[in-house]
Design an enzyme around this catalytic site. Structure first.
Site, short mmCIF file in Angstrom:
data_model
loop_
_atom_site.label_atom_id
_atom_site.label_comp_id
_atom_site.label_asym_id
_atom_site.label_seq_id
_atom_site.Cartn_x
_atom_site.Cartn_y
_atom_site.Cartn_z
CD GLU A 1 16.93 24.91 111.60
OE1 GLU A 1 17.98 24.83 110.92
OE2 GLU A 1 16.69 25.87 112.35
CB CYS B 1 14.86 27.11 109.40
SG CYS B 1 16.40 26.86 108.51
NE ARG C 1 47.52 23.27 114.32
CZ ARG C 1 48.74 23.00 113.89
NH1 ARG C 1 48.90 22.23 112.81
NH2 ARG C 1 49.80 23.48 114.51
CG LEU D 1 50.31 27.40 111.64
CD1 LEU D 1 50.04 28.91 111.58
CD2 LEU D 1 50.44 26.96 113.09
CB SER E 1 54.00 44.83 113.72
OG SER E 1 55.23 44.43 114.27
CG LEU F 1 50.08 36.32 119.50
CD1 LEU F 1 50.07 37.75 118.96
CD2 LEU F 1 49.86 35.36 118.33
C1 AOF Z 1 19.23 27.96 111.57
N1 AOF Z 1 19.88 26.81 111.26
O1 AOF Z 1 21.69 25.66 110.61
C2 AOF Z 1 21.88 27.98 110.86
C3 AOF Z 1 21.19 29.20 111.21
O2 AOF Z 1 22.51 33.92 105.39
P1 AOF Z 1 21.63 32.78 105.79
O3 AOF Z 1 20.33 32.75 105.13
O4 AOF Z 1 22.35 31.44 105.73
O5 AOF Z 1 21.30 33.02 107.35
C4 AOF Z 1 22.32 33.10 108.30
C5 AOF Z 1 21.73 33.26 109.69
O6 AOF Z 1 20.87 32.14 109.97
C6 AOF Z 1 22.77 33.24 110.81
O7 AOF Z 1 23.27 34.51 111.13
C7 AOF Z 1 21.98 32.66 111.97
O8 AOF Z 1 21.14 33.63 112.56
C8 AOF Z 1 21.10 31.64 111.28
N2 AOF Z 1 21.82 30.38 111.17
N3 AOF Z 1 19.90 29.12 111.57
O9 AOF Z 1 18.05 27.97 111.84
C9 AOF Z 1 21.16 26.77 110.91
N4 AOF Z 1 23.17 27.99 110.48
ZN ZN Z 2 17.68 28.60 108.96
#
Ligand code: AOF
Ligand code: ZN
Length: 372
Positions: free
Chosen positions: A57, A89, A189, A209, A228, A307
């Protein structure tokens, strides 16, 4: 039921497409997409930036500037409500004067969980939720898995001959699928936070990888080896390049002396001892829990057969990507993909076919398990 317009749907599809750009590049944060629309035209677009910040946002609002006033924001995940490493946001959208916010998925993070929607509504912003939720959730599956189950979403990748084999003989890698399939596997990946192999695969193939697609070389995941007893050869490619691409080895306490030696030779290497199972192998639940704790949302498992079998038997596979070369057979002496376990364990219920893509002479089939 909220009514959404065809235009809302189109804009949300755009936001979901943008969120895919961030896939595998935002851990521990989720890959989110945002499209701000005014008068039917996008005035700001954004997606979560590398490492998880700034949020989607923020990027879209920066681009929209004053045009955000009275506009509609389409976001794939509920805007955050907390003061984390970035300010909320939801506040930013309110301050910018956005009139309506359309959301695909609610945020399960306990710091947000409905509070983003609440903040927006309290400020007089119209909020609608649930548009294209399933599609958006596919991209967010890793984050949802880590938050709700404490472990990453697991994608198992297999490349098979027409008769279901992965190599001619143990220890001898065979090129089974062609270059288009290889490119797709490298994209997978790039879209993963970490990639895992067993030490047997390191001994047999000495793999890199990394993602070697042009332009995406910087998107290689963290490389993991389950080993392991620390049998990894001292000159393995993974070790020699661990200063360039992060490399972690999961091992058990049984290997502590070797661990000290290895750590001395490779200071950049991370050696992580975890619990072991009855057979003395690295415990998969313990490793997955640790990966969740490290903020890994999406894990790709690339072999070998034992695995893969352990992941399937433990019920840890959420998604299987099976590349098949219909024109190649390896014969009865070939190595079976799941070390004796029938492939039906990945293709029949609870798994179901989610997509089929021709890739040159090969075919990719993706199977998904609900709840992954
Ligand atoms: C949003 N837009 O693009 C993302 C969100 O540690 P912070 O402040 O970056 O917050 C991380 C948390 O924010 C994450 O666990 C999730 O709940 C949210 N991520 N939220 O509105 C975004 N990446
Ligand atoms: Zn956010």
């Amino acid at each position: 039921m909220t009514e959404f317009t065809a235009d809302d749907r189109r804009q949300m599809a755009h936001a979901i497409g943008l969120s895919r750009r961030a896939l595998g590049n935002t851990a521990e944060n989720p890959p989110v997409g945002c499209v701000i629309v005014k008068g039917g035209m996008p005035v700001g677009v954004g997606w979560t930036q590398p490492g998880g910040r700034p949020h989607a946002e923020t990027c879209a609002l920066d681009m929209a500037g004053g045009a955000a006033r009275g506009a509609v924001a389409h976001v794939t995940l509920e805007p955050c409500a907390h003061h984390g490493q970035t300010p909320p946001c939801a506040n930013a959208l309110i301050r910018a004067g956005v009139a309506r916010v359309v959301i695909a998925c609610a945020d399960p993070d306990p710091r947000v969980r409905g509070r983003g929607v609440e903040m927006l509504r309290k400020a007089g912003v119209t909020v609608q939720t649930g548009l294209m939720e399933n599609e958006a959730r596919r991209v967010l599956a890793g984050f949802f898995s880590r938050i709700t189950r404490g472990r990453p979403h697991v994608l198992l990748k297999l490349a098979l001959s027409a008769d279901g084999k992965i190599a001619e003989t143990p220890g001898r890698p065979a090129a089974i699928t062609g270059k288009h399939a290889l490119a797709r596997a490298h994209l997978m990946r790039a879209q993963s936070d970490a990639i895992l192999v067993g030490v047997g695969t390191v001994l047999a193939d000495d793999p890199s990888l990394t993602c070697r697609l042009p332009g995406l070389q910087g998107r290689s995941p963290i490389r993991l080896v389950a080993d392991s007893r620390l049998r990894i050869p001292h000159d393995a490619k993974l070790l020699r390049t661990c200063g360039r691409t992060p490399t972690w080895i999961f091992t058990t306490i049984a290997a502590r002396e070797k661990a000290l030696e290895l750590q001395e030779s490779y200071p950049h290497l991370r050696i992580i001892p975890v619990a072991h199972d009855e057979a003395g192998r690295v415990s998969l639940p313990a490793m997955l829990e640790r990966l969740g704790g490290e903020g890994i949302n999406r894990l790709m498992v690339e072999g070998g057969a034992h695995l893969a079998r352990a992941f399937v038997e433990g019920g840890f596979v959420d998604e299987a990507a099976i590349f098949t070369a219909p024109e190649k057979t390896l014969g009865p002496g070939g190595l079976e993909a799941l070390a004796g376990l029938p492939l039906a364990a990945l293709t029949d219920a609870p798994f179901s076919l989610a997509g089929e893509t021709p890739l040159g002479a090969d075919v990719l089939r993706v199977y998904e398990k609900p709840g992954g």
